[in-house]
Design an enzyme around this catalytic site. Structure first.
Site, PDB file in Angstrom:
ATOM      1  N   SER A 272      -1.489  18.056  73.510  1.00 56.44           N
ATOM      2  CA  SER A 272      -0.134  18.152  74.060  1.00 56.44           C
ATOM      3  C   SER A 272       0.578  19.377  73.515  1.00 56.44           C
ATOM      4  CB  SER A 272       0.656  16.904  73.663  1.00 56.44           C
ATOM      5  OG  SER A 272       2.023  17.086  73.937  1.00 56.44           O
TER       6      SER A 272
ATOM      7  N   TYR B  37       3.615  10.738  66.887  1.00 59.63           N
ATOM      8  CA  TYR B  37       2.777  10.930  68.078  1.00 59.63           C
ATOM      9  C   TYR B  37       2.168  12.335  68.070  1.00 59.63           C
ATOM     10  CZ  TYR B  37       1.832  12.660  72.765  1.00 59.63           C
ATOM     11  OH  TYR B  37       1.257  13.300  73.829  1.00 59.63           O
TER      12      TYR B  37
ATOM     13  N   LYS C 150      -1.931  14.014  67.583  1.00 55.21           N
ATOM     14  CA  LYS C 150      -2.614  15.029  68.411  1.00 55.21           C
ATOM     15  C   LYS C 150      -3.085  16.187  67.529  1.00 55.21           C
ATOM     16  CE  LYS C 150      -2.160  13.050  72.441  1.00 55.21           C
ATOM     17  NZ  LYS C 150      -3.343  12.500  73.115  1.00 55.21           N
TER      18      LYS C 150
HETATM   19  C1  UD1 Z   1       8.073  14.527  76.093  1.00 58.98           C
HETATM   20  C2  UD1 Z   1       7.622  14.331  74.680  1.00 58.98           C
HETATM   21  C3  UD1 Z   1       6.344  15.103  74.489  1.00 58.98           C
HETATM   22  C4  UD1 Z   1       5.307  14.622  75.465  1.00 58.98           C
HETATM   23  C5  UD1 Z   1       5.832  14.789  76.884  1.00 58.98           C
HETATM   24  C6  UD1 Z   1       4.866  14.186  77.846  1.00 58.98           C
HETATM   25  C7  UD1 Z   1       9.692  14.007  73.427  1.00 58.98           C
HETATM   26  C8  UD1 Z   1      10.626  14.578  72.415  1.00 58.98           C
HETATM   27  N1  UD1 Z   1       8.653  14.781  73.770  1.00 58.98           N
HETATM   28  O1  UD1 Z   1       8.383  15.901  76.283  1.00 58.98           O
HETATM   29  O2  UD1 Z   1       5.876  14.916  73.179  1.00 58.98           O
HETATM   30  O3  UD1 Z   1       4.126  15.362  75.309  1.00 58.98           O
HETATM   31  O4  UD1 Z   1       7.068  14.113  77.000  1.00 58.98           O
HETATM   32  O5  UD1 Z   1       5.343  14.241  79.140  1.00 58.98           O
HETATM   33  O6  UD1 Z   1       9.869  12.913  73.896  1.00 58.98           O
HETATM   34  N2  UD1 Z   1      15.758  14.630  79.732  1.00 58.98           N
HETATM   35  C9  UD1 Z   1      17.036  14.265  80.171  1.00 58.98           C
HETATM   36  N3  UD1 Z   1      17.252  12.950  80.469  1.00 58.98           N
HETATM   37  C10 UD1 Z   1      16.281  11.990  80.380  1.00 58.98           C
HETATM   38  C11 UD1 Z   1      15.001  12.364  79.947  1.00 58.98           C
HETATM   39  C12 UD1 Z   1      14.762  13.696  79.627  1.00 58.98           C
HETATM   40  O7  UD1 Z   1      17.915  15.093  80.270  1.00 58.98           O
HETATM   41  O8  UD1 Z   1      16.559  10.810  80.680  1.00 58.98           O
HETATM   42  C13 UD1 Z   1      15.490  16.057  79.465  1.00 58.98           C
HETATM   43  C14 UD1 Z   1      14.989  16.339  78.067  1.00 58.98           C
HETATM   44  O9  UD1 Z   1      16.059  16.594  77.198  1.00 58.98           O
HETATM   45  C15 UD1 Z   1      14.113  17.583  78.328  1.00 58.98           C
HETATM   46  C16 UD1 Z   1      13.557  17.369  79.726  1.00 58.98           C
HETATM   47  O10 UD1 Z   1      14.453  16.443  80.351  1.00 58.98           O
HETATM   48  O11 UD1 Z   1      14.892  18.742  78.351  1.00 58.98           O
HETATM   49  C17 UD1 Z   1      12.162  16.779  79.752  1.00 58.98           C
HETATM   50  O12 UD1 Z   1      12.135  15.597  78.968  1.00 58.98           O
HETATM   51  P1  UD1 Z   1      10.877  14.632  78.944  1.00 58.98           P
HETATM   52  O13 UD1 Z   1      10.405  14.357  80.312  1.00 58.98           O
HETATM   53  O14 UD1 Z   1      11.206  13.457  78.080  1.00 58.98           O
HETATM   54  O15 UD1 Z   1       9.745  15.520  78.271  1.00 58.98           O
HETATM   55  P2  UD1 Z   1       9.777  16.301  76.867  1.00 58.98           P
HETATM   56  O16 UD1 Z   1      10.825  15.817  75.985  1.00 58.98           O
HETATM   57  O17 UD1 Z   1       9.721  17.750  77.145  1.00 58.98           O
END
Ligand code: UD1
Length: 337
Positions: A124, A148, A152
């Site tokens: 990841s 997590y 990895k």
């Molecule tokens: C997350 C995991 C990462 C994992 C990946 C797999 C975390 C900190 N990281 O990445 O380890 O490999 O998923 O897909 O959880 N966001 C919102 N609202 C939400 C959810 C997310 O604004 O309800 C934003 C987050 O702040 C980020 C983006 O959307 O900027 C993507 O978030 P997310 O889909 O959770 O992925 P990551 O955090 O990048």
């Protein structure tokens, strides 16, 4: 000769099964169904018109895994199985270390016993931590910020040590950026059990009416519109990356890491905007405070995968949104429908 996919019933695993079947591979899936449903594999077989072998088996159960290796001539393993929630890993670190690391050790010991030394591993981009530079290259310093991510990172290190000790091993470490979308058929897709934390499954649940509003985590990042930027990658592109990596490990020796991303970053607001346009649904959202542990900007330099695997992402953000929406609107309760 067969390819064994651990965790092959999950989101990325099921899409990879489909691509491999379509390429003519004989495949065997081992999955404990802790965060997936056998229905995904039923549909994979329907779409492809081909059958696969399925074992409901847990990597931690060595005796339960043995028959798979006795009953099939396995050529290589694509190893997806593992727990993947950042949040849960902070609450239950021992469960994460045991499942992901011990599970991998047992798998590798079984492989060694049966003289199988070809592996494609689901890593990841989370192991880049708060990267200093974007686009992120594979030789950036690695740093996990939660249990997590640490599993990895530790597994990557285990594979590096293994490859030094026994140069016959051939291993591809695939570092995924943000997998999303679904198969264009709308028959298979992401169906997380329990609470949704990734943005796309959350968005589609709001659009389908099962959830009220999207919380956008942070509007004050140093990005164009203040929201976090990520490299979203279509799961079908990602699955094809595994086919390419498999072709590479079968023909070579040694260990290499590859970024699987598009090389383009999109903000949360750009994602919501694209999703609304493509789905024709409006998605209510509110900007709230930052989520602890999130980085501002993350996107891949995918050049190495192109140069060495001949792989690059071909689908764009519209495709990801359209396909995620088709999957969710056809299956509002996922595989339980
Ligand atoms: C997350 C995991 C990462 C994992 C990946 C797999 C975390 C900190 N990281 O990445 O380890 O490999 O998923 O897909 O959880 N966001 C919102 N609202 C939400 C959810 C997310 O604004 O309800 C934003 C987050 O702040 C980020 C983006 O959307 O900027 C993507 O978030 P997310 O889909 O959770 O992925 P990551 O955090 O990048």
């Amino acid at each position: 000769m067969s390819i064994l996919l651990t965790g092959g019933a999950g989101f990325i695993g099921s899409h990879t099964c489909l691509e491999l079947l379509q390429e003519g591979y004989d495949i065997v899936v081992a999955d404990n169904l802790s965060n997936s449903k056998a229905e995904s594999l039923k549909r994979v077989q329907e779409i492809s018109g081909k059958s696969l072998h399925f074992y409901k088996a847990d990597l931690l159960d060595r005796e339960g895994m043995e028959p798979i290796f006795r009953e099939h001539e396995i050529e290589a393993v694509v190893h997806f199985a593992g727990l993947k929630s950042v949040e849960q890993s902070v609450r239950h670190p021992l469960e994460y270390y045991h499942t992901n690391i011990t599970g991998t050790l047992i798998l590798v010991e079984l492989m060694q016993k049966h003289n199988i030394k070809k592996m494609v591993f689901s890593s990841s981009a989370t192991i880049y931590g708060n990267a200093k530079r974007v686009p992120i290259q594979e030789n950036e310093p690695l740093q996990a910020t939660n249990p997590y991510g640490r599993t990895k990172l530790i597994i990557e290190e285990i594979f590096r040590d293994l490859s030094i000790a026994d140069p016959e091993w051939s291993i591809s470490l695939l570092r995924y950026f943000n997998p999303t979308g679904a198969h264009p058929s709308g028959r298979i897709g992401e169906d997380p059990t329990g609470f949704r934390t990734n943005i796309m499954p959350y968005l589609t649940q709001v659009a389908v009416g099962n959830l009220d509003i999207v919380n956008v985590f942070g509007g004050d990042y140093p990005t164009e519109d203040g929201t976090g930027v990520r490299d979203y990658i279509h799961v079908v592109d990602l699955a094809r990356g595994h086919v390419k990596a498999l072709q590479k490990v079968v023909g070579t020796k040694g260990i290499e890491a590859y970024n699987l991303g598009t090389g383009r970053g999109y903000s949360v607001l750009e994602l919501i905007d694209t999703f609304e346009r493509v789905s024709g649904r409006s998605v209510p959202y509110q900007v709230v405070s930052r989520r602890p542990g999130d980085v501002a900007i993350s996107y891949a330099d995918p050049q190495k995968a192109w140069a060495e695997l001949g792989w690059k992402a071909e689908k764009n953000l519209e495709d990801m949104c359209a396909d995620a929406w088709r999957w969710q609107s056809n299956n509002p309760q996922g595989y339980s429908d």
